[in-house]
Design an enzyme around this catalytic site. Structure first.
Site, PDB file in Angstrom:
ATOM      1  N   LYS A  82     -11.633 -24.683  12.019  1.00  0.00           N
ATOM      2  CA  LYS A  82     -10.660 -24.542  13.147  1.00  0.00           C
ATOM      3  C   LYS A  82     -10.166 -23.379  12.911  1.00  0.00           C
ATOM      4  CE  LYS A  82      -7.510 -27.798  16.421  1.00  0.00           C
ATOM      5  NZ  LYS A  82      -7.348 -28.894  16.208  1.00  0.00           N
ATOM      6  N   SER A 165      -7.927 -30.333  21.346  1.00  0.00           N
ATOM      7  CA  SER A 165      -7.651 -28.976  20.516  1.00  0.00           C
ATOM      8  C   SER A 165      -8.404 -28.475  20.319  1.00  0.00           C
ATOM      9  CB  SER A 165      -5.947 -28.831  19.366  1.00  0.00           C
ATOM     10  OG  SER A 165      -5.857 -29.459  18.256  1.00  0.00           O
ATOM     11  N   SER A 189      -7.166 -34.830  19.230  1.00  0.00           N
ATOM     12  CA  SER A 189      -7.852 -34.041  18.732  1.00  0.00           C
ATOM     13  C   SER A 189      -9.023 -33.643  18.343  1.00  0.00           C
ATOM     14  CB  SER A 189      -6.992 -32.823  18.642  1.00  0.00           C
ATOM     15  OG  SER A 189      -5.855 -32.399  19.209  1.00  0.00           O
TER      16      SER A 189
END
Length: 504
Positions: A82, A165, A189
């Site tokens: 990420k 996210s 998330s």
């Protein structure tokens, strides 16, 4: 191309690791295969940065370790990070224009642990980095529509959100562009995008994995974790990611590194699964409830007992979270002022105007919204009324869980009230906030939680079940999830199985 190499993307982390150890496939061949798939499937918007030469060099180094016989259990297995973790060899943007093109001089601790390790320090797991994954700007969002570099699309239906996210991470794993990915979970998330994309993801106990090198959103909530196809894969990754980091992260727990695979196959007979009344009431879509109920029946067949419990302050988790998290964000993001690094406005009149113009142009709307909320609740005259009260209720929410764990071993329920919605489907940010109702309580308490696929709902979109356990009991969560996945095959489904037929 051999049959094995042509099917590499359909293999799990555990399966790939076995093939690599047995020298039936090379790390270089594996990396080339996944890089080709990433290049062929740009429609998801999952990747933000690729450095092919770096990836192939890491793969060759992994092959050398295999040949020398000093390779770890994950050596040579590809993964992607990420874009909230800083990386020395890949750009780090945190999904924001503010950090466009930023190159970190070091790797985050999680990146180093999963990779080759810290130069001159501890040896890492030897995994090969494919690239950096799209995410909501500074990890603020529930739909991955807040990235400055465009939204990520759900592989099951390109018109739907993958969740946020960590939407890029979940989408890349679901689309078989990478066998595993890192994510971060502040208020859900990891768990919510895992649910929306039909993959498995776990957020460990707060402090289990080092936050050093994670671009901060809310420091008392942010926690790193893996997303992969199965609980077994997550256990392998979590074993490599976790461990104390006292010299770099003051919130890192002084708990020894643990092998989370050790209890995966333990019997579930007598396991008490708590079902919170607040998780299955009004607001939960009927299709999601049906999938969760069916999964609970499967757990009963596996020997578990369902126990009714209550988490009475569940509804308060939303206002509490959206006071505490923005307050911490307003402090953390004050470093982005255009002076030391990152974006700087091209035109300004003086220093103060440079700050104003840089932040106005560099931050997206959601980030600005949360900074303003956070600054307000921390301001003179409002700190006691909002922030301090929110912290008191946060402690009460944590106490509610401890009362519940006197009655049960694991808590189960839905991850989100609905399946993935259409991109642009939530015009009001409050609607996005409400979608976090089931994941926020565990985050505020700092508890480990995970999502595992348990079926499909409206539009043939995946449904995830959330499991929550007490502090430092990740191995129990993974055991419960693994036994369920041994008995079912929801985690093996891929987007090609849907009517959309997008992925091949």
């Amino acid at each position: 191309m051999t049959q094995i190499s042509s099917d590499l993307h359909d293999l799990t982390v555990a399966q790939l690791a076995t093939l690599l150890r047995e020298r039936k496939v090379s790390a270089l061949e594996t990396a080339e295969h996944f890089l080709a798939r990433v290049a062929a499937h740009t429609e998801f918007g999952a990747f933000l940065d690729l450095q092919t030469d770096v990836t192939l060099a890491q793969a060759r180094a992994a092959d050398a370790r295999l040949a020398a016989g000093n390779a770890g259990p994950l050596n040579g297995v590809p993964l992607a990070h990420k874009d909230i973790f800083v990386t020395r060899d890949f750009a780090t943007t945190a999904g924001s224009k503010m950090l466009k093109g930023y190159q970190s001089p070091f790797d985050a601790t999680v990146v180093a642990k999963l990779g080759a390790g810290v130069p001159g320090g501890a040896i890492g797991a030897g995994m090969v980095t494919l690239g950096k994954l799209n995410c909501d700007e500074f990890a603020m969002g529930s739909a991955n529509e807040n990235s400055a570099y465009g939204p990520v699309k759900n592989p099951w239906d390109l018109s739907c959100t993958p969740g946020g996210s960590s939407g890029g991470s979940a989408a890349a794993v679901a689309a078989r562009l990478t066998p595993a990915a890192t994510g971060t979970d502040t208020g859900g998330s990891i768990r919510q995008p895992a649910s929306f994309c039909g993959v498995t993801g776990i957020k460990p106990t707060y402090g289990r994995a080092s936050r050093y090198g994670m671009v901060a959103f809310a420091s008392s909530l942010d926690q790193a974790g893996p997303l992969a196809r199965s609980a077994e894969d997550c256990a392998l990754l979590l074993s490599a990611m976790c461990g104390p980091d006292p010299d770099r992260d003051a919130t890192s727990l002084d708990v020894p590194t643990e092998d989370f695979t050790r209890n995966l196959t333990a019997d579930l007979t007598g396991l008490r699964i708590g079902i919170p009344a607040e998780f299955i009431g009004e607001g939960l879509a009927s299709d999601v409830r049906a999938a969760v109920d069916a999964a609970l029946k499967e757990f009963e067949r596996l020997g578990a007992k369902l126990v009714p419990i209550s988490l009475p302050r569940t509804e308060l988790s939303i206002p509490v979270y959206y006071i505490i998290a923005p307050a911490e964000a307003s402090s953390n993001l004050s470093r982005f002022d255009g002076v030391k690094f990152g974006f700087r406005a091209k035109q300004y009149t003086d220093l103060n105007d440079m700050y104003l113009q840089t932040r106005a142009q560099g931050f997206g709307d959601e980030v600005k919204r949360r900074i303003m909320i956070g600054t307000y609740v921390l301001s003179h005259g409002y700190y006691d009324a909002y922030y301090l009260q929110a912290q008191k209720i946060r402690r009460m929410i944590a106490d509610d869980f401890q009362q519940a764990f006197k009655l049960c071993d694991v808590i189960a329920g839905p991850v989100a009230p609905t399946v993935a919605w259409k991109l642009g489907g939530h015009s009001d940010p409050l609607t996005d906030y409400l979608a976090d109702i089931f994941t926020l309580p565990g985050s505020l308490a700092g508890l480990p939680g995970m999502s595992l696929p348990v079926g499909f709902g409206a539009g043939k979109m995946p449904v995830g079940m959330q499991l929550i356990s007490n502090y430092l009991t990740e191995s129990r969560l993974l055991n419960v999830a693994h036994r369920f996945q041994q008995a079912t095959d929801w985690h093996t489904a891929k987007p090609a199985d849907s009517a959309q037929g997008i992925y091949r």
